[in-house]
Write a protein that holds these residues in place. Structure first.
Motif, PDB file in Angstrom:
ATOM      1  N   VAL A   1       0.768  -1.175   0.076  1.00  0.00           N
ATOM      2  CA  VAL A   1       0.058  -0.010   0.084  1.00  0.00           C
ATOM      3  C   VAL A   1       0.854   1.284  -0.010  1.00  0.00           C
ATOM      4  N   ALA A   2       1.884   1.212   0.850  1.00  0.00           N
ATOM      5  CA  ALA A   2       2.962   2.287   0.980  1.00  0.00           C
ATOM      6  C   ALA A   2       3.539   2.803  -0.344  1.00  0.00           C
ATOM      7  N   ALA A   3       3.835   1.500  -1.061  1.00  0.00           N
ATOM      8  CA  ALA A   3       4.560   1.821  -2.454  1.00  0.00           C
ATOM      9  C   ALA A   3       3.507   2.035  -3.618  1.00  0.00           C
ATOM     10  N   LEU A   4       2.247   1.707  -3.478  1.00  0.00           N
ATOM     11  CA  LEU A   4       1.531   2.140  -4.717  1.00  0.00           C
ATOM     12  C   LEU A   4       0.678   3.434  -4.445  1.00  0.00           C
ATOM     13  N   SER A   5       0.333   3.711  -3.072  1.00  0.00           N
ATOM     14  CA  SER A   5      -0.308   5.145  -2.977  1.00  0.00           C
ATOM     15  C   SER A   5       0.234   6.238  -3.669  1.00  0.00           C
ATOM     16  N   PRO A   6       1.469   6.532  -3.269  1.00  0.00           N
ATOM     17  CA  PRO A   6       2.099   7.907  -4.052  1.00  0.00           C
ATOM     18  C   PRO A   6       2.266   7.682  -5.510  1.00  0.00           C
ATOM     19  N   LEU A   7       2.142   6.481  -6.307  1.00  0.00           N
ATOM     20  CA  LEU A   7       2.044   6.227  -7.503  1.00  0.00           C
ATOM     21  C   LEU A   7       0.862   6.601  -8.014  1.00  0.00           C
ATOM     22  N   PHE A   8      -0.324   6.170  -7.345  1.00  0.00           N
ATOM     23  CA  PHE A   8      -1.771   6.513  -7.591  1.00  0.00           C
ATOM     24  C   PHE A   8      -1.929   7.963  -7.659  1.00  0.00           C
ATOM     25  N   GLY A   9      -1.258   8.639  -6.748  1.00  0.00           N
ATOM     26  CA  GLY A   9      -1.486  10.026  -6.522  1.00  0.00           C
ATOM     27  C   GLY A   9      -0.758  10.698  -7.615  1.00  0.00           C
ATOM     28  N   SER A  10       0.430  10.555  -8.126  1.00  0.00           N
ATOM     29  CA  SER A  10       1.016  11.070  -9.249  1.00  0.00           C
ATOM     30  C   SER A  10       0.463  10.664 -10.563  1.00  0.00           C
ATOM     31  N   TYR A  11      -0.208   9.661 -10.612  1.00  0.00           N
ATOM     32  CA  TYR A  11      -0.736   9.069 -11.787  1.00  0.00           C
ATOM     33  C   TYR A  11      -2.067  10.012 -12.022  1.00  0.00           C
ATOM     34  N   ALA A  12      -2.590  10.347 -10.880  1.00  0.00           N
ATOM     35  CA  ALA A  12      -3.948  11.015 -11.029  1.00  0.00           C
ATOM     36  C   ALA A  12      -3.865  12.435 -11.529  1.00  0.00           C
ATOM     37  N   THR A  13      -2.577  12.960 -11.373  1.00  0.00           N
ATOM     38  CA  THR A  13      -2.313  14.366 -11.521  1.00  0.00           C
ATOM     39  C   THR A  13      -1.479  14.584 -12.771  1.00  0.00           C
ATOM     40  N   GLU A  14      -0.670  13.546 -13.013  1.00  0.00           N
ATOM     41  CA  GLU A  14       0.237  13.753 -14.187  1.00  0.00           C
ATOM     42  C   GLU A  14      -0.039  12.878 -15.474  1.00  0.00           C
ATOM     43  N   ARG A  15      -0.970  11.962 -15.538  1.00  0.00           N
ATOM     44  CA  ARG A  15      -1.109  11.207 -16.710  1.00  0.00           C
ATOM     45  C   ARG A  15      -1.786  12.062 -17.831  1.00  0.00           C
ATOM     46  N   ARG A  16      -1.587  11.444 -18.918  1.00  0.00           N
ATOM     47  CA  ARG A  16      -1.973  11.892 -20.327  1.00  0.00           C
ATOM     48  C   ARG A  16      -3.148  11.522 -20.637  1.00  0.00           C
ATOM     49  N   PRO A  17      -3.955  12.263 -21.444  1.00  0.00           N
ATOM     50  CA  PRO A  17      -5.347  11.819 -21.766  1.00  0.00           C
ATOM     51  C   PRO A  17      -5.217  10.333 -22.390  1.00  0.00           C
TER      52      PRO A  17
ATOM     53  N   GLY B   1      -0.189   1.212 -16.375  1.00  0.00           N
ATOM     54  CA  GLY B   1       1.048   0.846 -16.724  1.00  0.00           C
ATOM     55  C   GLY B   1       1.818   1.255 -17.696  1.00  0.00           C
ATOM     56  N   ASP B   2       1.322   2.144 -18.691  1.00  0.00           N
ATOM     57  CA  ASP B   2       2.093   3.118 -19.536  1.00  0.00           C
ATOM     58  C   ASP B   2       2.562   4.210 -18.785  1.00  0.00           C
ATOM     59  N   TYR B   3       2.074   4.612 -17.783  1.00  0.00           N
ATOM     60  CA  TYR B   3       2.512   5.850 -17.031  1.00  0.00           C
ATOM     61  C   TYR B   3       3.703   5.555 -16.141  1.00  0.00           C
ATOM     62  N   VAL B   4       3.733   4.356 -15.555  1.00  0.00           N
ATOM     63  CA  VAL B   4       4.755   4.293 -14.706  1.00  0.00           C
ATOM     64  C   VAL B   4       6.043   4.050 -15.661  1.00  0.00           C
ATOM     65  N   ILE B   5       6.079   3.606 -16.670  1.00  0.00           N
ATOM     66  CA  ILE B   5       7.009   3.567 -17.872  1.00  0.00           C
ATOM     67  C   ILE B   5       7.518   5.053 -18.129  1.00  0.00           C
ATOM     68  N   ARG B   6       6.593   5.884 -18.673  1.00  0.00           N
ATOM     69  CA  ARG B   6       6.864   7.176 -19.003  1.00  0.00           C
ATOM     70  C   ARG B   6       7.410   7.771 -17.891  1.00  0.00           C
ATOM     71  N   ALA B   7       6.896   7.505 -16.424  1.00  0.00           N
ATOM     72  CA  ALA B   7       7.419   8.286 -15.364  1.00  0.00           C
ATOM     73  C   ALA B   7       8.651   7.822 -14.729  1.00  0.00           C
ATOM     74  N   GLY B   8       9.335   7.111 -15.429  1.00  0.00           N
ATOM     75  CA  GLY B   8      10.588   6.256 -15.037  1.00  0.00           C
ATOM     76  C   GLY B   8      10.364   5.488 -13.893  1.00  0.00           C
ATOM     77  N   ILE B   9       9.293   5.113 -13.512  1.00  0.00           N
ATOM     78  CA  ILE B   9       9.318   4.257 -12.220  1.00  0.00           C
ATOM     79  C   ILE B   9       9.819   2.800 -12.501  1.00  0.00           C
ATOM     80  N   VAL B  10       9.635   2.185 -13.377  1.00  0.00           N
ATOM     81  CA  VAL B  10      10.237   0.946 -14.043  1.00  0.00           C
ATOM     82  C   VAL B  10      10.628   1.068 -15.311  1.00  0.00           C
TER      83      VAL B  10
END
Length: 566
Positions: free
Chosen positions: A517-533, A538-547
């Protein structure tokens, strides 16, 4: 010069088995034990079942010097996952009378009966046979249950691929009559008749073989996860042929980098009349060239990577009556099911029932009994462990709606929960290292709280959990995956494609529920504000350099982040 390696023990066992008979029939008569002989437990997989024991009870029974609490998991063969209402009622009856009272829907569009005692095996098989069902080749080193996209609202196309699934299953079925002799009492083959396995061979395949048929834009069957896949190409309203995908497979072993999941490769196109021959020739290439020394290295994915894709395709084309043509364009949109109601222009309706992790029991079992008793439509099991009540005529939809309401079977779901899958794992799977089916629902509840905080509760995000790295819930293609390492600890993978076309990547090792939960929660937060239309998680975490992006199976263990322990 190549050094001849010794064959695995299973190869000798198959050779000596008298076409999968072994001493199974004799073992069924031994009432002093709830188990079968060790060799026979390998052969019974070809008959569609595994010997297991209740691991929750092992320690206590051991203290009391009692035999393990043995039982059997029995898996049906149901090409394309389609049952009549009458067949569904028979499955329910057998689950209640011969199993543990539950029906488990699997990722291969079929049913598993759990908790079957040895004395109930033969009555269960005979009960299935009475309604034109069986368990032949549902497990073992053979072609397993052939699955196909579940889209009954695409009536003609769905009928076509369902028929193809049945034809492929029948064509590649073992020819031995061992199942019918042992379980149904068929007269034994006489001494003058020579048995043979012209496609699979006398020692069958090096390992299991899985086939799936996809109907774009739906990739519910995860076509890239299987040894062999066919992607229907639709032009001007008809299926003109199929792209051929080879070399997918999900299993690996923790700590052994030479094992890895692999997404299948598109190797060409064939016309409808050539599909059966194409499947047969790919099976025979694997039969002749697959690794029979190391079972961890025996799937088609390793055969292809060892010899090279170009040579593999050349070997297939040498055996084909009609060589593969260049692949044709296609596109997938998602891997999930369309839950709830779908209605066709003529008023025919289909209802997709969400079944958490495929386990049907209690009130849901009762409600489905009442719907099946209407004797309408079909029951279609999905590769996402759900159930479609299909082909409901307009006049009967109100009755089905009333029963769904009466039994509380139509409930709101978050995007994460409706895209979740888990394998059975503990307490019965002998390979499980951690919980899965029993734990994932509670973990999703915790993650739903985080998603709601960021306004993501209805966003479709795929999450899959397995109790070991063998990958039965196809975790390595999902956007979020949790793979058991030891009780309470999992490896966390991220970055699979929402449409099932890309493997994910290890993000964190050995995390418990709080750490997940601690690992995913901040990723959900950044995905909500930074994702493209239109951008999926899965695509976002690659574009953001998470993996890093995984581009091939051989790349699965490469380019791990510092957090993953690279």
């Amino acid at each position: 010069m190549d050094i001849e390696r010794p064959l695995s023990a299973n190869e000798g066992l198959k050779e000596r088995s008298n076409f999968l008979r072994g001493t199974i029939a004799n073992g069924l008569t031994r009432v002093e034990s709830g188990a079968l002989a060790d060799d026979d437990t390998q052969l019974t997989k070809f008959h569609g079942f595994y010997q297991q024991d209740d691991r929750d009870l092992r320690a206590e029974r051991g203290k009391q010097r009692m035999e393990k609490a043995f039982s059997f998991m029995v898996r049906m063969r149901v090409p394309a996952g389609i049952l009549t209402p009458r067949q569904w009622l028979k499955v329910e009856k057998l689950a209640l009378e011969r199993g543990n009272g539950t029906i488990r829907l699997t990722t291969r569009e079929t049913v598993q009966f759990h908790g079957v005692l040895k004395g109930n095996l033969q009555p269960l098989m005979q009960g299935l046979h009475e309604d034109l069902l069986d368990t032949i080749a549902a497990c073992g080193d053979v072609n397993r249950n052939v699955i196909a996209t579940v889209a009954p609202w695409e009536r003609a196309h769905h009928a076509t691929i369902a028929t193809l699934a049945r034809d492929l299953s029948q064509h590649l079925l073992p020819k031995t009559r061992a199942w019918h002799e042992i379980w149904i009492g068929e007269e034994k083959i006489s001494g003058g008749v020579v048995e043979d396995e012209p496609i699979l061979g006398r020692t069958y395949l090096p390992r299991k073989f899985k086939i799936a048929i996809a109907l774009p834009p739906y990739n519910d069957i995860d076509v890239f996860a299987h040894d062999l896949g066919f992607i229907a190409i639709v032009q001007r309203g008809r299926i003109v042929g199929y792209n051929v995908v080879a070399g997918g497979g999900m299993g690996m072993t923790h700590g052994e980098s030479e094992t890895y999941p692999r997404a299948g490769t598109v190797i060409g196109f064939c016309k409808p009349q050539d599909v059966i021959d194409t499947a047969e020739k790919i099976v025979t290439v694997q039969r002749d060239h697959g690794d029979r020394s190391n079972r961890k290295h025996a799937r088609l994915k390793y055969t292809i990577d060892d010899m090279g894709l170009e040579r593999f395709v050349a070997l297939v084309n040498e055996r084909l009556a009609v060589k593969l043509a260049p692949a044709r364009p296609f596109a997938f949109a998602s891997t999930g099911d369309r839950t709830g109601w779908t209605q066709e222009a003529d008023g025919t309706s289909h209802f997709t029932l969400f079944v958490e992790n495929g386990r049907i029991r209690g009130t849901m079992l009762e409600g489905l009994h009442a719907i099946a008793a209407l004797d309408t439509g079909r029951f279609i099991m999905t590769p996402n462990q759900n159930l479609v009540i299909a082909d409901i005529p307009p006049a009967q939809r109100p009755q089905v709606e009333a029963l769904l309401a009466a039994y509380g079977l139509e409930k709101p779901l978050s995007g994460l929960r409706r895209n979740a899958m888990a394998c059975v794992a503990l307490p019965t799977c002998g390979l499980a290292l951690a919980e899965s089916e029993r734990y994932l629902p509670d973990l999703i509840t915790r993650l739903e709280t985080e998603l709601e905080r960021f306004g993501l509760s209805q966003d479709d995000i795929t999450i899959r959990m397995t109790g070991c790295p063998n990958g039965c819930a196809r975790p390595y293609l999902s956007e979020i995956a949790l793979v058991g390492r030891t009780p309470g600890l999992y490896n966390l993978y991220l970055g699979g494609a929402h449409e099932g076309i890309r493997l994910n990547k290890l993000h964190r090792r050995d995390v418990d529920g709080d750490a997940i939960v601690a690992a995913l929660s901040p990723l959900f937060g950044s995905y909500a504000t930074e994702r493209r239309p239109g951008e999926h998680f899965g695509d976002y975490v690659i574009r953001a350099g998470i993996v890093a992006e995984t581009t091939a199976g051989l790349d699965f263990h490469a380019n791990l982040s510092h957090e993953a322990g690279a």
